[in-house]
Design a protein around this motif. Sequence first.
Motif, PDB file in Angstrom:
ATOM      1  N   THR A  42      -0.290  19.715 -14.843  1.00 47.37           N
ATOM      2  CA  THR A  42      -1.534  20.105 -14.167  1.00 47.37           C
ATOM      3  C   THR A  42      -2.323  20.972 -15.149  1.00 47.37           C
ATOM      4  OG1 THR A  42      -0.826  22.216 -13.212  1.00 47.37           O
ATOM      5  CG2 THR A  42      -0.204  20.219 -11.996  1.00 47.37           C
ATOM      6  N   TYR A  45       5.330  16.516 -13.832  1.00 50.46           N
ATOM      7  CA  TYR A  45       3.899  16.630 -13.572  1.00 50.46           C
ATOM      8  C   TYR A  45       3.267  17.606 -14.555  1.00 50.46           C
ATOM      9  CZ  TYR A  45       5.162  14.802  -8.939  1.00 50.46           C
ATOM     10  OH  TYR A  45       5.653  14.047  -7.896  1.00 50.46           O
ATOM     11  N   VAL A  82       5.604  20.926 -14.154  1.00 47.76           N
ATOM     12  CA  VAL A  82       6.504  20.956 -13.007  1.00 47.76           C
ATOM     13  C   VAL A  82       7.442  19.756 -13.053  1.00 47.76           C
ATOM     14  CG1 VAL A  82       6.642  20.922 -10.478  1.00 47.76           C
ATOM     15  CG2 VAL A  82       4.738  22.091 -11.592  1.00 47.76           C
ATOM     16  N   ASP A 123      10.215  17.908 -10.645  1.00 46.72           N
ATOM     17  CA  ASP A 123      10.819  17.789  -9.322  1.00 46.72           C
ATOM     18  C   ASP A 123      11.928  16.751  -9.446  1.00 46.72           C
ATOM     19  OD1 ASP A 123      11.293  18.006  -6.608  1.00 46.72           O
ATOM     20  OD2 ASP A 123       9.705  16.600  -6.056  1.00 46.72           O
ATOM     21  N   ARG A 133       0.142  24.263 -15.293  1.00 48.22           N
ATOM     22  CA  ARG A 133       1.597  24.323 -15.371  1.00 48.22           C
ATOM     23  C   ARG A 133       2.252  22.964 -15.585  1.00 48.22           C
ATOM     24  NH1 ARG A 133       3.243  25.107  -9.106  1.00 48.22           N
ATOM     25  NH2 ARG A 133       1.420  24.127  -8.222  1.00 48.22           N
ATOM     26  N   LEU A 136       0.298  19.931  -5.807  1.00 46.37           N
ATOM     27  CA  LEU A 136      -0.075  19.574  -7.177  1.00 46.37           C
ATOM     28  C   LEU A 136      -1.330  18.708  -7.223  1.00 46.37           C
ATOM     29  CD1 LEU A 136       3.481  18.843  -8.609  1.00 46.37           C
ATOM     30  CD2 LEU A 136       2.064  20.849  -9.035  1.00 46.37           C
ATOM     31  N   ASN A 170       9.240  24.965 -12.445  1.00 44.42           N
ATOM     32  CA  ASN A 170       7.812  25.095 -12.199  1.00 44.42           C
ATOM     33  C   ASN A 170       7.344  26.168 -13.172  1.00 44.42           C
ATOM     34  OD1 ASN A 170       5.271  25.635 -11.243  1.00 44.42           O
ATOM     35  ND2 ASN A 170       5.888  25.730  -9.100  1.00 44.42           N
ATOM     36  N   GLU A 209       4.455  27.931 -15.597  1.00 40.51           N
ATOM     37  CA  GLU A 209       3.074  28.083 -16.049  1.00 40.51           C
ATOM     38  C   GLU A 209       3.100  28.054 -17.571  1.00 40.51           C
ATOM     39  OE1 GLU A 209       0.810  31.212 -14.309  1.00 40.51           O
ATOM     40  OE2 GLU A 209       1.687  30.873 -12.329  1.00 40.51           O
ATOM     41  N   MET A 228       5.564  19.190  -1.995  1.00 42.67           N
ATOM     42  CA  MET A 228       5.242  19.735  -3.303  1.00 42.67           C
ATOM     43  C   MET A 228       4.108  18.946  -3.960  1.00 42.67           C
ATOM     44  SD  MET A 228       7.191  20.123  -6.945  1.00 42.67           S
ATOM     45  CE  MET A 228       7.986  21.607  -6.561  1.00 42.67           C
ATOM     46  N   LYS A 229       4.186  17.625  -3.882  1.00 40.11           N
ATOM     47  CA  LYS A 229       3.187  16.817  -4.579  1.00 40.11           C
ATOM     48  C   LYS A 229       1.779  17.086  -4.040  1.00 40.11           C
ATOM     49  CE  LYS A 229       1.978  12.382  -6.390  1.00 40.11           C
ATOM     50  NZ  LYS A 229       2.303  11.007  -6.637  1.00 40.11           N
TER      51      LYS A 229
END
Length: 117
Positions: free
Chosen positions: A33, A31, A38, A40, A36, A5, A68, A70, A1-2
């Motif tokens: 971005t 996270y 996110v 984890d 979005r 990202l 996750n 947006e 996943m990372k």
Amino acid sequence: MKEELVKEGIQKEEKVGYLKSKVNLMQGTLYLTPDRLVLDAHKTGVSGLGLLGSLLKKQVEKKSFGFNLEFKDIQKITQGKHGVTKNVLEVTSKQNETYRIIVKNYEEWENELNQKL
């Protein structure tokens, strides 16, 4: 996943506590971005001796929890509290799901997110 990202461009990253319920706290990473937010998160604390314990721990920690979202799917950001902790970022989606995350500095996350919403 990372890796996914990183390609997108991580603007902020922090180790956090995810309050899945009133009694269930999971460790995770939040996270931010350009598009979005996110989370984890993984169950931790499972341990055992030997090979069987090691395999069980890997199996439990492999399952990812979190979200996750947006920015267009986020309805609101609010500050919550958990016991004496006031740095609880509450993210409510347009589907009316609220995610509660313990962060180091609520105001920093709130400012960053409000610029995106």
